[in-house]
Design an enzyme around this catalytic site. Structure first.
Site, PDB file in Angstrom:
ATOM      1  N   HIS A  72       0.620  -0.973  -0.078  1.00  0.00           N
ATOM      2  CA  HIS A  72       0.024   0.035   0.188  1.00  0.00           C
ATOM      3  C   HIS A  72       1.111   0.747   0.013  1.00  0.00           C
ATOM      4  O   HIS A  72       0.622   2.136   0.464  1.00  0.00           O
ATOM      5  CB  HIS A  72      -1.019   0.154   1.804  1.00  0.00           C
ATOM      6  CG  HIS A  72      -2.024  -1.074   1.367  1.00  0.00           C
ATOM      7  ND1 HIS A  72      -2.708  -1.355   0.586  1.00  0.00           N
ATOM      8  CD2 HIS A  72      -1.882  -2.239   1.956  1.00  0.00           C
ATOM      9  CE1 HIS A  72      -3.523  -2.140   1.194  1.00  0.00           C
ATOM     10  NE2 HIS A  72      -3.495  -3.139   1.357  1.00  0.00           N
ATOM     11  N   ASN A 145     -10.330  -3.420   2.068  1.00  0.00           N
ATOM     12  CA  ASN A 145      -9.578  -3.147   0.492  1.00  0.00           C
ATOM     13  C   ASN A 145     -11.144  -3.281  -0.370  1.00  0.00           C
ATOM     14  O   ASN A 145     -12.513  -3.226  -0.052  1.00  0.00           O
ATOM     15  CB  ASN A 145      -9.478  -4.972   0.439  1.00  0.00           C
ATOM     16  CG  ASN A 145      -7.659  -4.730   0.839  1.00  0.00           C
ATOM     17  OD1 ASN A 145      -6.595  -4.038   1.167  1.00  0.00           O
ATOM     18  ND2 ASN A 145      -6.957  -6.081   1.092  1.00  0.00           N
ATOM     19  N   HIS A 336      -4.551   1.027  11.643  1.00  0.00           N
ATOM     20  CA  HIS A 336      -4.261  -0.265  13.052  1.00  0.00           C
ATOM     21  C   HIS A 336      -5.259  -0.713  13.162  1.00  0.00           C
ATOM     22  O   HIS A 336      -6.620  -0.227  12.812  1.00  0.00           O
ATOM     23  CB  HIS A 336      -3.567   0.088  14.011  1.00  0.00           C
ATOM     24  CG  HIS A 336      -3.116  -0.597  14.582  1.00  0.00           C
ATOM     25  ND1 HIS A 336      -2.312  -1.751  14.287  1.00  0.00           N
ATOM     26  CD2 HIS A 336      -2.442  -0.635  16.037  1.00  0.00           C
ATOM     27  CE1 HIS A 336      -2.668  -3.026  14.859  1.00  0.00           C
ATOM     28  NE2 HIS A 336      -2.107  -2.089  16.315  1.00  0.00           N
ATOM     29  N   TYR A 359       0.515  -4.059  12.028  1.00  0.00           N
ATOM     30  CA  TYR A 359      -0.067  -3.113  11.855  1.00  0.00           C
ATOM     31  C   TYR A 359       1.050  -1.978  12.490  1.00  0.00           C
ATOM     32  O   TYR A 359       2.020  -1.216  12.211  1.00  0.00           O
ATOM     33  CB  TYR A 359      -1.280  -2.938  11.351  1.00  0.00           C
ATOM     34  CG  TYR A 359      -2.090  -3.279   9.777  1.00  0.00           C
ATOM     35  CD1 TYR A 359      -1.959  -4.505   9.452  1.00  0.00           C
ATOM     36  CD2 TYR A 359      -2.801  -1.476   9.447  1.00  0.00           C
ATOM     37  CE1 TYR A 359      -2.636  -4.011   8.854  1.00  0.00           C
ATOM     38  CE2 TYR A 359      -2.979  -2.315   8.280  1.00  0.00           C
ATOM     39  CZ  TYR A 359      -3.230  -3.413   7.408  1.00  0.00           C
ATOM     40  OH  TYR A 359      -4.115  -3.627   7.431  1.00  0.00           O
TER      41      TYR A 359
END
Length: 700
Positions: A72, A145, A336, A359
């Site tokens: 990402h 997503n 996160h 994360y």
């Protein structure tokens, strides 16, 4: 009266002063009178170390870059707000979901997955859709997503998956693409990937715009109400403009014409006041129905078909402000999955559990230490009171004690009481032997990929087959190609045979059957056309000297009030001479643009016996590409000559004045003069439908 955005007020504290408010200074606020030359001993002498301004300036430059995200990395972001439609108290106590119309500030980041920051927007890839809610109870991050499923079931496989999809280690090729050996080797050996791979090979992997893209929470989460009762939940973001995609050919051309296409589209829409909007919907499953499905609810490679559990709309999100500084905000925002608030909790999804660790670990190294939550874009709007201290980049000036329990600070900050609104973990009994073993309920790898395939329209299936052929055609190892076909044969025999024919490997026998006969119409792009609006759609109007300015004006008058953007194109910038001799302003030169940057084409008439555009190669290519990509193509007067020059066999064109003919997104009327109301309505409807498939190919 507009309610002040608490996030705006907070950020004001951190904004740099207006550059016009005073002279250039050093970091210590010392005024600088010269910044073009270093301090030297004489005109041609050595640079002196005492030049503190030069040293500070170069040191900052040397350290400007932070590690980019492993995945990402290429992203675009915007601020906005979320507001619920109704109180959701019957299934969650989350404060931001209680009061209809109450606005919660958000920051959203859209992204690709595989490529680095410098890669193109329109690659075939998953898109990240991460939302940070700045709630009164703290920050809540919904990290999702544009696919509702993931490639793997357990987070321990995440390093393997990412290593496989990233560029080949020996040559760092390809950038921003999955069409290579290591990815397909992994897929062919891990059948759990197949459902996400079907989405990846569909047009969902090449969205027309972030504003026209769905988002999903991927995992099954848990809502918790005020009584402590849990409800399983799946999150869905649905764009108001509908879900629209590119086709692979135009996506590839767009990478060269405008590699920032999606980023620019989002920025320009917000700057123009055309604020993108999504509806947040949830699929709710009572805890007593956890095992009521043919799949495991905790499996992140599975969806709950909407026909089984409908999506319930609970609110809307509007993005209405662009960031002021890309690095400070879009690049440094830290999402996160474990950032949750009272009323939202986790499930035992093994991929979600791993993300909750990963994360945080990633942000610690990428943003330089544990104080990344001090960065303005990451700071909650709620007060932060704890005993964490010091470390890199600490910007808060703490006072008082830094331990608990204490008496010197009056016992503060102290934990909230048991009867407060504080976060409490959902009470769930967990027991069992320590094992490394996948649940048997996770081992149906083929039914849902087949469900997706069965749900596609004929043209979507054609695009999926073409995508598989392209991707596997880039694979150099024959064994990997063949093994992937073997896996596809478990999904659907016809799919596997059609792909095999295009990549030179043996096809499975005709008797191979599909893994499932079920379908879900909600999965097809044909069911996701949006609200019928043409707002922000870009309409190209190619012209040459002699163009009918009345027709150009009538096109503008018909489409621009509906929110469309009409641009006049010609061979060169400046003006062309219209039919009445007056100059007609040109917005862009044809050589600088391409049809892939527009949503439709309208060809006005011309005073010449035959439209000059019929002999303009740039104009013909522009119209031909728009036609074969399924976009609306319209013509007035002898602008129909340009369409006729393409010889689209089987498409009906207007031959009688004042008679509008519409055929598969091709709208024509040979009448002179302004466009009729019927023509304008037909054109707007064709643009709202986005694409028109099934057209015969142009001969020229």
């Amino acid at each position: 009266m507009t309610t002040p955005d608490p996030k705006d007020e907070q950020l004001e504290t951190y904004r740099a002063p207006d550059p016009a408010s005073g002279p250039l200074t050093t970091d210590q606020a010392v005024d600088v009178d010269h910044t073009d030359d270093s301090l030297t001993a004489g005109d041609r002498g050595p640079t002196l170390m005492e030049d503190f301004h030069a040293r500070e300036k170069i040191t900052h430059f040397d350290h400007e870059r932070i590690p980019e995200r492993v995945v990402h990395a290429r992203g675009s972001g915007a601020y906005g707000y979320f507001e619920p439609y109704e109180s959701c108290a019957d299934f969650t106590r989350a404060a931001f979901l209680q009061e209809p119309g109450k606005r919660t500030p958000v920051f959203v980041r859209f992204s690709t997955v595989q490529g680095p920051r410098g890669s193109a927007d329109t690659v075939r890839d998953v898109r990240g859709f991460a939302t940070k809610f700045y709630t009164e109870d703290g920050n809540y991050d919904l990290v999702g997503n544009n696919f509702p499923v993931f490639f793997i079931q357990d987070g321990i496989k995440f390093p393997d998956f990412v290593h496989a999809v990233k560029p080949e280690p020996q040559n760092e090729i390809p950038t921003g693409a999955s069409a290579h050996d290591t990815f397909w080797d992994f897929v062919s050996l891990q059948p759990e990937t197949l459902h996400a791979v079907m989405w990846l090979m569909s047009d969902r992997a090449i969205p027309r715009s972030f504003r026209m893209m769905q988002g999903f929470g991927v995992h099954t989460f848990r809502f918790v109400d005020a009584d402590g009762k849990g409800t399983f939940v799946k999150f869905h973001w649905k764009p108001k403009l509908g879900v629209h995609s590119m086709v692979w050919d135009e996506a590839q051309e767009c990478q060269g014409r405008d590699p920032d296409f999606n980023r620019r589209d989002l920025w320009d829409a917000i700057e123009a006041g055309d604020y993108p909007e999504w509806e947040l919907g949830v699929q709710l499953v009572p805890e007593e129905d956890e095992f009521a499905f043919a799949f495991d609810l905790l499996d992140p490679t599975k969806i709950i078909p909407e026909e089984q559990v409908p999506v319930r709309p609970i609110g809307r999100m509007v993005l209405d402000r662009n960031p002021e500084n890309f690095f400070a905000e879009t690049e440094q925002v830290a999402f996160h999955t474990a950032n949750i608030v009272p009323g939202v909790d986790f499930t035992n999804d093994p991929l979600l559990q791993a993300r909750n660790f990963s994360y945080l670990d990633t942000q610690l190294i990428r943003l330089g230490g544990p104080n990344f939550s001090e960065i303005p874009v990451n700071r909650p709007v709620a007060d932060v009171r704890n005993n964490q201290r010091d470390g890199y980049h600490q910007s808060t000036i703490h006072r008082g004690t830094n331990y608990f329990p204490n008496s010197l600070g009056g016992g503060c900050p102290a934990p909230a009481g048991a009867d407060s609104e504080a976060f409490t973990h959902y009470a769930e009994r967990v027991d069992g032997a320590k094992i490394r073993r996948r649940s048997e309920s996770f081992k149906d790898y083929y039914s849902q990929p087949a469900l997706f395939w069965n749900s596609m329209s004929d043209w979507e299936k054609q695009h999926i087959v073409a995508a598989f052929r392209f991707e596997l055609g880039k694979v150099e190892t024959p064994e990997v190609r063949a093994r992937t076909i073997e896996q596809l044969a478990h999904v659907d025999g016809q799919l596997a045979r059609e792909v095999a024919e295009g990549i030179g490997v043996p096809a499975p026998p005709d008797g191979t059957q599909t893994a499932s006969k079920q379908s879900s119409p909600a999965l097809s792009l044909q069911s996701l056309t949006g609200d019928g609006s043409i707002r922000t759609r870009k309409i190209a109007v190619p012209v040459a000297d002699g163009a009918d300015a009345r027709q150009v004006a009538s096109i503008r008058e018909a489409l621009e009030p509906e929110g469309a953007i009409v641009e006049v194109l010609a061979a060169t910038d400046g003006t062309v001479a219209s039919a009445d001799g007056e100059p007609l302003e040109v917005d862009r030169a044809l050589p600088t643009v391409a049809s892939v940057l527009y949503d439709a084409v309208v060809l006005p008439g011309n005073t010449a016996d035959t439209s000059p555009l019929t002999v303009d190669p740039d104009a013909l290519r522009f119209v031909r590409d728009a036609y074969r990509h399924g976009k609306p193509v319209a013509a007035l007067g002898n602008g129909v000559d340009v369409l006729a020059a393409l010889e689209p066999e089987g498409i009906h064109l207007s031959m009688e004045p004042h008679r509008t003919v519409t055929d598969q997104g091709v709208i024509t009327d040979v009448a002179p003069g302004p466009a009729s109301a019927e023509f304008a309505r037909a054109l707007a409807a064709a643009v709202a439908a986005h694409r028109h498939w099934g057209r015969p190919a142009p001969r020229c």
